[in-house]
Structure formats: structure tokens, C-alpha cells
Design an enzyme around this catalytic site. Structure first.
Site, mmCIF file in Angstrom:
data_model
loop_
_atom_site.group_PDB
_atom_site.id
_atom_site.type_symbol
_atom_site.label_atom_id
_atom_site.label_comp_id
_atom_site.label_asym_id
_atom_site.label_seq_id
_atom_site.Cartn_x
_atom_site.Cartn_y
_atom_site.Cartn_z
ATOM 1 N N ASP A 90 -8.608 3.885 1.870
ATOM 2 C CA ASP A 90 -9.566 2.989 2.507
ATOM 3 C C ASP A 90 -9.486 3.086 4.023
ATOM 4 O OD1 ASP A 90 -6.953 1.813 2.156
ATOM 5 O OD2 ASP A 90 -7.780 -0.082 2.880
ATOM 6 N N GLU A 143 -5.102 -0.675 1.617
ATOM 7 C CA GLU A 143 -4.052 -0.887 2.617
ATOM 8 C C GLU A 143 -4.541 -1.728 3.785
ATOM 9 O OE1 GLU A 143 -1.752 -0.279 6.259
ATOM 10 O OE2 GLU A 143 -3.822 0.361 5.892
#
Length: 431
Positions: A47, A114
Site C-alpha cells: 500500500d 502498513e
């Protein structure tokens, strides 16, 4: 889907197991030939943070185009953290194509969230490995880069390996005063009070945490050894006497400053909805990163003392404490990382344990090992950190090639040097 299509021969190899965890995250296991050796794990995340519409015109290429320009790959996530993820897979692909079976097993962990603390992805992967009774020799996650000129007189590259990371807390700062019509403005407004508060925060530095034997000692010692300035060498060798001078040196550079103290900065402001209305409520979010020698409560107390205004309310939105400090020089995992760097680059003159100033997924693996390291093998300068969370995020093709070979070196050295792996080469057409 793109990863599975492009690396289908990797994911379908007999030595490799692949699991989709929490719907989106990926855990890759690589079976080594010596089951008596503890495995290690390399972590990255898929991400990215947004590229806001307001910044899009400042990018030299569209932020999600992944374009090559003048030897650099541009795009959101180029550094944070897709380059590491792809370099991990290129490393594994090269190992398998060469017909090599590593002696030591290892894992690749690719989280999907994350940037919002990894509460689903990395947490689920860490929990899965814990349930299986897996203990790791060490873990390598994203982290600090290779830096140059971070302190005056230090003009040689130092690889900064994070052995701890700062804590994290978001504070909500709010003001509630009388609203009204802009044609009859009150003497004190919520915007005015909040603006003054944010100015005080931005202009106030928290106390430095420079101490003999502290987390920064090894890094400062390396800097002193490499410095061409006799003033810098003397100051860094006698921190007990020259602490104010070292603080001045470090504070003049944003990266170095963040290494030696807790930091805080306003990141979100909400105030006003109409041109002719004086708002009664204004708020801001202040993001603080907490040095391991302090606590979240201590930083909150410092914020209250800095503002010291009964019209201002302070509340913590979310927080996490600083990590524990991992063992460094003389420990197998750290020494493997150091050796992989020094073998791979004659330019790097030192490898030093430091504090990682950001946050990573690594804390979700704390039950698996106490040897957690945070490092990304790319070059940065005090004025160019590769665009972490910023406009024109980029990585050079040279640095990406170095990344892949660093991970190859690490696999070889972590296998006690018994695995010989040829160097990897890339052309821009492969990207």
C-alpha cells in the site's frame, strides 16, 4: 494479480509456498536445505499514501504512471515501499533461476495496510507464524537509507540500519469560541488562537536525547571517524563536554534532528466553512514521533506546557509506544546486513545502528524475534530523501539494481556463506 502473473514461475516453484493472508497480504516461504537453521524474514508493503490532487501539478510525471525519466523511476510508492517489494521478488527469482537452494529458509512478507498501522495485514501474518511456532533468526523491514553529509564534515556514505523505531501519537488540538459574522469580528477567534498554538508547536523543539552510551553513540562515533573536520571529530568524541554543539550540528539537518529527539508537527487543520462566517470551532492534528528514551505521556506533558492555554483542548487520537532496541554490532542478523552492504559497495565506508524515525510493520513480528532491523539500501542526501510521502517520489535505476544485489548478498551471507549466488543485472526495459 499483476505480481502473480509476472512472477508466476517464482510463486509456483517447488521450493516456494505462497499464502494470501487477510484477503490481500502475501506470505512467501522459501525452503532451505538445512532445517536446523532458524529462518529470517524480509518485509515490505504494497500500500501507499495518497498523492493528493493539490500536488498533482507539481509532479514531473503523473504520480501513478511509474514513468522512467533521466535514470529514475517516478511514482507514488517508488521508495515507500514498492521498490523493496519488487527487489525481494527479483532476488528470489534470480536465486531460483540459477538453480540454487539456499541453506537457510526465509520468508517474504508483503502487507497491504502498513500506512494505516498494519492492523490487518502484517498483524495477521505475524500471528500466523506465531501460531505455527516459528522463531526467526532476524527480521529486515523498510527503514533508513544510505546517507551522506548528514553532519558537517562527514562527506562519506554511511548505511544507517534502524535498530529501534519511534513511538507514534496523534494529538487533536481544538479550540471552541464564539462564532459570528465576519463584519463584526470578535477580538479573539478560534482561528487566531489555533494559529498561535500551531506556531508555538512548530517553533518549539523537544529536548535532545543525546547521552553517553545512548542509541546515537555508535552513529556519532562512526561520523567522527569519517569526518574531515577536526572540530567535528573532537566534539563527537567528547559528547559529555560538547553536547550543545553536537545538538546544534544535528538540529541544522532535518534527518539528523529527528534522530536525537522526539518530534511533533501539525499535519491536518480543520477550520471554517464560509467566507463571511467567523468559525467558533477549529481543530488540528499534531503528529508526534516519540524517542525511545521518552514516553507518549512525557511528550503529551511537553505539549501541554508548550501551549499552556485554557482555551485549547488536547486529546490523544491514537498512539503506540517506541519499540525495544534490537542488539546490533556482533549480532548475527546485524552483521549479515553489514557484510551484505560492504561486499556490495566499495563506496560505503560505515554501517551504523541508528534510530528509525518512522514506523513500520515490524512490531507485528515482535513475538518471533528480538532482532529487528529497519533498512532500505538506497542513497539519500539531507536535501533529497527520495520523496517519502512527498511530491516526485522516485528511485534511481542504479539504486534499484543495488537493492536487488544487496538482498542476494544477504541471502548468501545469512546461509553462513555456503550459498554462492551470481550477481543480478537489470536493464530499463525490464521495469
Amino acid at each position: 494479480d499483476m505480481l502473480f502473473r509476472y512472477y508466476d514461475r517464482v510463486f509456483n516453484h517447488a521450493l516456494v509456498t505462497v499464502e494470501i493472508v487477510a484477503n490481500y497480504s502475501i506470505l512467501v516461504g522459501v525452503k532451505g536445505s538445512d532445517s536446523s537453521l532458524k529462518p529470517f524474514l524480509m518485509s515490505a508493503h504494497m500500500d501507499v499514501v495518497p498523492a493528493s490532487d493539490g500536488d498533482s501539478e507539481s509532479w514531473v510525471v503523473p504520480p501513478f504512471s511509474g514513468e522512467l525519466l533521466d535514470g529514475y523511476l517516478y511514482g507514488r510508492g517508488a521508495v515507500d515501499n514498492k521498490a523493496s517489494l519488487i527487489a525481494h521478488l527479483e532476488c528470489l527469482s534470480h536465486v531460483l533461476e540459477c538453480g540454487i537452494i539456499p541453506f537457510r529458509s526465509f520468508y517474504l512478507s508483503f502487507g497491504h495496510d502498513e500506512e494505516v498501522s498494519g492492523e490487518e495485514g502484517a498483524a495477521a501474518i505475524g500471528g500466523l507464524l506465531d501460531d505455527r511456532g516459528i522463531q526467526l533468526e532476524f527480521l529486515l523491514d523498510e527503514g533508513m537509507p544510505i546517507v551522506n553529509k548528514i553532519i558537517p564534515g562527514v562527506n562519506q556514505p554511511i548505511a544507517m540500519v534502524g535498530v529501534a523505531e519511534k513511538g507514534y501519537v496523534d494529538f487533536n488540538i481544538s479550540v471552541n469560541l464564539k462564532s459570528g459574522h465576519s463584519s463584526i469580528p470578535p477580538s479573539s477567534t478560534a482561528i487566531g488562537v489555533l494559529s498561535a498554538a500551531l506556531h508555538r508547536i512548530s517553533s518549539t523543539a523537544l529536548a535532545n536525547q543525546l547521552n553517553e552510551g545512548g542509541l546515537e553513540t555508535a552513529f556519532l562515533s562512526q561520523c567522527g571517524r569519517l569526518s574531515s573536520s577536526w572540530i567535528t571529530r573532537i566534539a563527537l568524541a567528547n559528547l559529555w563536554l560538547f553536547r550543545p554543539l553536537v545538538d546544534y550540528f544535528m538540529s541544522s539537518n532535518d534527518v539528523a534532528n529527528a534522530l536525537i529527539r522526539s518530534t511533533w508537527v501539525p499535519t491536518v487543520v480543520n477550520c471554517g466553512t464560509k467566507f463571511n462566517v467567523v468559525p467558533g470551532h477549529c481543530s488540528a492534528v499534531v503528529n508526534a514521533r516519540v524517542h525511545p528514551q521518552q514516553t507518549v505521556d512525557e511528550v503529551r506533558g511537553a505539549l501541554q506546557r508548550t501551549l499552556s492555554d485554557p482555551r485549547i483542548s488536547i486529546s490523544a487520537i491514537e498512539s503506540s509506544p517506541p519499540s525495544s532496541v534490537s542488539p546490533d554490532i556482533g549480532t548475527f542478523g546485524f552483521d549479515c546486513i553489514e557484510a551484505a552492504l560492504l561486499v556490495g559497495s566499495p563506496v560505503i565506508k560505515a554501517v551504523s545502528p541508528v534510530l528509525f524515525t518512522g514506523g513500520t510493520d515490524s512490531w507485528h513480528f515482535s513475538s518471533l524475534t528480538d532482532k529487528v532491523y529497519r533498512f532500505q539500501p538506497f542513497s539519500a542526501s539531507p536535501t533529497d530523501t527520495g520523496g517519502f510521502h512527498a511530491v516526485n517520489e522516485r528511485i534511481s535505476l542504479q539504486d534499484f539494481q543495488f537493492m536487488v544485489n544487496f538482498y542476494l548478498n544477504l541471502v548468501q551471507i545469512a546461509s553462513d556463506g555456503r550459498t554462492s549466488i551470481p550477481r543480478h543485472t537489470h536493464s530499463s526495459n525490464d521495469l
